[in-house]
Scaffold this motif. Structure first.
Motif, PDB file in Angstrom:
ATOM      1  N   ARG A  76       0.935  -1.394  -0.018  1.00 42.88           N
ATOM      2  CA  ARG A  76      -0.064   0.065   0.029  1.00 42.88           C
ATOM      3  C   ARG A  76       0.945   1.393  -0.048  1.00 42.88           C
ATOM      4  NH1 ARG A  76      -3.126  -3.139  -1.531  1.00 42.88           N
ATOM      5  NH2 ARG A  76      -4.970  -3.943  -0.508  1.00 42.88           N
ATOM      6  N   ALA A  77       0.744   1.997  -1.039  1.00 39.86           N
ATOM      7  CA  ALA A  77       1.776   3.033  -1.253  1.00 39.86           C
ATOM      8  C   ALA A  77       1.357   4.329  -1.205  1.00 39.86           C
ATOM      9  CB  ALA A  77       2.436   2.791  -2.726  1.00 39.86           C
ATOM     10  N   ASP A 106      -3.649  -2.175   8.665  1.00 43.97           N
ATOM     11  CA  ASP A 106      -3.543  -2.528  10.011  1.00 43.97           C
ATOM     12  C   ASP A 106      -3.237  -4.002  10.262  1.00 43.97           C
ATOM     13  OD1 ASP A 106      -3.424  -2.123  12.752  1.00 43.97           O
ATOM     14  OD2 ASP A 106      -5.744  -2.366  13.258  1.00 43.97           O
ATOM     15  N   GLY A 107      -2.180  -4.260  10.876  1.00 40.82           N
ATOM     16  CA  GLY A 107      -1.878  -5.707  11.339  1.00 40.82           C
ATOM     17  C   GLY A 107      -0.836  -6.453  10.237  1.00 40.82           C
ATOM     18  N   ARG A 108      -0.806  -5.700   9.035  1.00 39.68           N
ATOM     19  CA  ARG A 108       0.080  -6.379   8.060  1.00 39.68           C
ATOM     20  C   ARG A 108       1.129  -5.495   7.716  1.00 39.68           C
ATOM     21  NH1 ARG A 108      -2.986  -8.411   2.561  1.00 39.68           N
ATOM     22  NH2 ARG A 108      -1.054  -9.454   2.597  1.00 39.68           N
ATOM     23  N   ASN A 109       0.932  -4.051   8.345  1.00 39.28           N
ATOM     24  CA  ASN A 109       2.298  -3.196   8.107  1.00 39.28           C
ATOM     25  C   ASN A 109       2.949  -3.387   6.520  1.00 39.28           C
ATOM     26  OD1 ASN A 109       1.865  -2.739  10.764  1.00 39.28           O
ATOM     27  ND2 ASN A 109       3.426  -4.025  11.480  1.00 39.28           N
ATOM     28  N   ASN A 110       2.035  -3.238   5.746  1.00 41.56           N
ATOM     29  CA  ASN A 110       2.622  -3.511   4.103  1.00 41.56           C
ATOM     30  C   ASN A 110       2.700  -1.962   3.520  1.00 41.56           C
ATOM     31  OD1 ASN A 110      -0.103  -2.823   4.371  1.00 41.56           O
ATOM     32  ND2 ASN A 110      -0.785  -4.338   2.737  1.00 41.56           N
ATOM     33  N   GLY A 111       3.024  -0.968   4.316  1.00 39.47           N
ATOM     34  CA  GLY A 111       2.996   0.560   3.630  1.00 39.47           C
ATOM     35  C   GLY A 111       4.376   0.665   3.079  1.00 39.47           C
ATOM     36  N   VAL A 112       4.155   1.644   1.981  1.00 43.20           N
ATOM     37  CA  VAL A 112       5.505   2.112   1.418  1.00 43.20           C
ATOM     38  C   VAL A 112       5.179   3.619   1.247  1.00 43.20           C
ATOM     39  CG1 VAL A 112       7.103   2.185  -0.609  1.00 43.20           C
ATOM     40  CG2 VAL A 112       6.121  -0.165   0.282  1.00 43.20           C
ATOM     41  N   LEU A 113       6.262   4.364   1.865  1.00 46.21           N
ATOM     42  CA  LEU A 113       6.032   6.098   1.187  1.00 46.21           C
ATOM     43  C   LEU A 113       7.240   6.543   0.807  1.00 46.21           C
ATOM     44  CD1 LEU A 113       4.380   8.565   2.301  1.00 46.21           C
ATOM     45  CD2 LEU A 113       5.861   8.804   4.021  1.00 46.21           C
ATOM     46  N   VAL A 114       6.903   7.182  -0.327  1.00 44.73           N
ATOM     47  CA  VAL A 114       8.012   7.661  -1.216  1.00 44.73           C
ATOM     48  C   VAL A 114       7.842   9.223  -1.114  1.00 44.73           C
ATOM     49  CG1 VAL A 114       8.649   8.076  -3.428  1.00 44.73           C
ATOM     50  CG2 VAL A 114       7.417   5.999  -2.979  1.00 44.73           C
ATOM     51  N   ARG A 121      17.052  18.441  -1.532  1.00 47.35           N
ATOM     52  CA  ARG A 121      17.386  17.445  -2.498  1.00 47.35           C
ATOM     53  C   ARG A 121      17.775  16.019  -2.190  1.00 47.35           C
ATOM     54  NH1 ARG A 121      17.864  20.244  -7.224  1.00 47.35           N
ATOM     55  NH2 ARG A 121      18.830  18.988  -8.424  1.00 47.35           N
ATOM     56  N   GLU A 122      16.778  15.512  -1.327  1.00 44.85           N
ATOM     57  CA  GLU A 122      17.011  14.159  -0.848  1.00 44.85           C
ATOM     58  C   GLU A 122      15.679  13.124  -1.123  1.00 44.85           C
ATOM     59  OE1 GLU A 122      20.347  14.349   2.749  1.00 44.85           O
ATOM     60  OE2 GLU A 122      18.116  14.721   2.992  1.00 44.85           O
ATOM     61  N   LEU A 123      16.000  12.100  -1.227  1.00 45.11           N
ATOM     62  CA  LEU A 123      14.761  11.222  -1.654  1.00 45.11           C
ATOM     63  C   LEU A 123      14.560   9.988  -0.834  1.00 45.11           C
ATOM     64  CD1 LEU A 123      15.352  10.977  -5.559  1.00 45.11           C
ATOM     65  CD2 LEU A 123      13.726  12.453  -4.517  1.00 45.11           C
ATOM     66  N   ARG A 124      13.335   9.273  -0.627  1.00 45.76           N
ATOM     67  CA  ARG A 124      13.349   8.372   0.413  1.00 45.76           C
ATOM     68  C   ARG A 124      12.066   7.468  -0.005  1.00 45.76           C
ATOM     69  NH1 ARG A 124      16.291   4.917   3.936  1.00 45.76           N
ATOM     70  NH2 ARG A 124      14.583   4.158   5.290  1.00 45.76           N
ATOM     71  N   ILE A 125      12.589   6.174   0.068  1.00 37.22           N
ATOM     72  CA  ILE A 125      11.534   5.074  -0.284  1.00 37.22           C
ATOM     73  C   ILE A 125      11.368   4.396   1.387  1.00 37.22           C
ATOM     74  CG2 ILE A 125      10.619   2.841  -1.418  1.00 37.22           C
ATOM     75  CD1 ILE A 125      12.370   3.914  -3.952  1.00 37.22           C
ATOM     76  N   GLU A 126      10.458   4.659   1.972  1.00 40.25           N
ATOM     77  CA  GLU A 126      10.296   4.111   3.286  1.00 40.25           C
ATOM     78  C   GLU A 126       9.562   2.880   3.408  1.00 40.25           C
ATOM     79  OE1 GLU A 126      11.316   3.807   7.309  1.00 40.25           O
ATOM     80  OE2 GLU A 126      12.065   5.449   5.896  1.00 40.25           O
ATOM     81  N   VAL A 127       9.905   1.926   4.007  1.00 37.99           N
ATOM     82  CA  VAL A 127       9.152   0.264   3.476  1.00 37.99           C
ATOM     83  C   VAL A 127       8.991  -0.020   5.020  1.00 37.99           C
ATOM     84  CG1 VAL A 127       9.479  -1.740   2.739  1.00 37.99           C
ATOM     85  CG2 VAL A 127      10.528  -0.040   1.591  1.00 37.99           C
ATOM     86  N   ALA A 128       7.673  -0.404   5.300  1.00 40.20           N
ATOM     87  CA  ALA A 128       7.349  -1.134   6.647  1.00 40.20           C
ATOM     88  C   ALA A 128       7.644  -2.363   6.819  1.00 40.20           C
ATOM     89  CB  ALA A 128       5.801  -1.008   6.807  1.00 40.20           C
ATOM     90  N   ASP A 129       7.708  -2.998   8.087  1.00 39.75           N
ATOM     91  CA  ASP A 129       8.387  -4.059   8.202  1.00 39.75           C
ATOM     92  C   ASP A 129       7.425  -5.315   7.521  1.00 39.75           C
ATOM     93  OD1 ASP A 129      10.020  -3.131   9.787  1.00 39.75           O
ATOM     94  OD2 ASP A 129       9.042  -3.691  11.798  1.00 39.75           O
ATOM     95  N   GLY A 130       6.457  -5.139   7.333  1.00 36.31           N
ATOM     96  CA  GLY A 130       5.493  -6.291   6.489  1.00 36.31           C
ATOM     97  C   GLY A 130       5.919  -6.167   5.001  1.00 36.31           C
ATOM     98  N   ALA A 131       5.898  -5.034   4.460  1.00 28.28           N
ATOM     99  CA  ALA A 131       6.427  -4.958   3.186  1.00 28.28           C
ATOM    100  C   ALA A 131       7.584  -5.342   2.744  1.00 28.28           C
ATOM    101  CB  ALA A 131       6.006  -3.427   2.432  1.00 28.28           C
TER     102      ALA A 131
END
Length: 329
Positions: A76-77, A106-114, A121-131
């Motif tokens: 889920r991004a 909730d409970g799956r922790n399948n999130g990704v935040l770009v 001038r920085e970038l991040r792909i933040e990935v949850a533990d479930g993802a």
């Protein structure tokens, strides 16, 4: 005064002075820095605070995420652009925002935040533990290097986000990637035959779209400057300016008599018709009353970015402990 009293007097003075100093230090100490988390998108999954995307590009990116959410249960991004991270590192900032927004189920922790920080001038792909079970840190690093960073270096922000989101979901669903590649190969010859004409038409349309957007933005800036001259005591924030620019781009002309008005929800979830405001002066009181409706990012309820059957990217997910990848441009 006896000898014992004389001996204790300096000690009492030291203790009293130390206690007073501690009180003074505590009184002037600054409170702990509290991060001002950007508001979660009211529609879709894109919060473009840095104003990198046109309304059409933002709507297309929202539709892409909605379609991917319907096809793929593992990811889920969401997307966030900002002008600064308020003194926080890109990693800490992304983790805080993703947790506050509840990206993922909730409970799956399948999130990704770009996240894109235009200030540093920085970038991040933040990935949850479930993802991370389907999108490893190495996968995120490859996507960062192959898609997100190159796109930002070319200032092709829409393309960078589109390619990044596509790869994020496809990495978690290899069959989708294989099907997409097979379809691409089938159409390759047709595309090559039309590419010449398509490039010319695309360049012309892009040039015309840029000219129109520039003209609308200049007109909006002129209206704001005139309002400030007439009302010097009124404070017009950068957020108000960006909201009006987006509103003006989405509402280029007055709707026709038979046009169905767009609708959007306010901060309380109540749906309103989006009224047409021809000038900044007429738009401002509407924005003050319903900022979520008149911020230029609200999507029509008849054409929501996600669609009624598409799962939301915000389901109360968490588990953001530092997985993902960072980059720069």
């Amino acid at each position: 005064m006896d000898t014992e009293t004389l001996r204790m007097a300096p000690l009492r003075r030291i203790i009293t002075t130390g206690a007073l100093g501690a009180v003074l230090v505590a009184g002037v100490a600054e409170p702990a820095h509290a991060l001002d988390v950007p508001p979660r998108p009211t529609e879709g999954a894109v919060q473009d605070q840095a104003d990198l995307l046109t309304p059409d590009q933002e709507a297309q990116l929202n539709r892409l995420i909605g379609e991917k959410n319907s096809e793929n249960e593992y990811i889920r991004a969401a997307v966030l652009t900002v002008d600064d991270t308020q003194g926080e590192s890109i990693e800490d900032y992304s983790r805080t925002v993703a947790t506050d927004w509840g990206v993922g189920d909730d409970g799956r922790n399948n999130g990704v935040l770009v996240v894109a920080d235009m200030g540093e001038r920085e970038l991040r792909i933040e990935v949850a533990d479930g993802a991370r079970e389907v999108l490893s840190d190495g996968d995120a690093r490859n996507i960062m290097q192959d898609e997100l960073e190159p796109g930002f270096k070319k200032e092709d922000y829409a393309g960078a986000f589109t390619n990044t989101i596509t790869e994020v979901y496809d990495e978690a669903n290899p069959q989708a990637a294989a099907d997409r590649e097979a379809k691409s190969n089938t159409l390759l010859r047709v595309i090559l035959g039309l590419v010449g004409a398509g490039v010319l038409v695309g360049l012309f349309l892009a040039w015309r779209h840029h000219r129109q957007n520039k003209r609308i933005r200049e007109q909006a800036e002129g209206e704001i400057e005139q309002f400030q001259r007439e009302h010097p005591d009124e404070e017009i924030t950068d957020g108000m300016r960006q909201a009006y620019y987006k509103y003006r781009l989405q509402n280029r002309k007055a709707p026709g008599l038979n046009d169905k008005p767009n609708r959007a929800k306010d901060a309380d979830g109540i749906e309103h018709e989006i009224r047409y405001a021809p000038t900044f002066r007429s738009w401002l009181p509407l924005y003050v009353m319903y900022p979520a409706v008149y911020n230029g990012s609200a999507a029509s309820s008849a054409g929501s970015s996600f669609g009624s059957s598409s799962p939301s990217s915000f389901g109360g997910g968490g588990g953001f402990t530092g997985g993902g990848s960072s980059g720069s441009f």
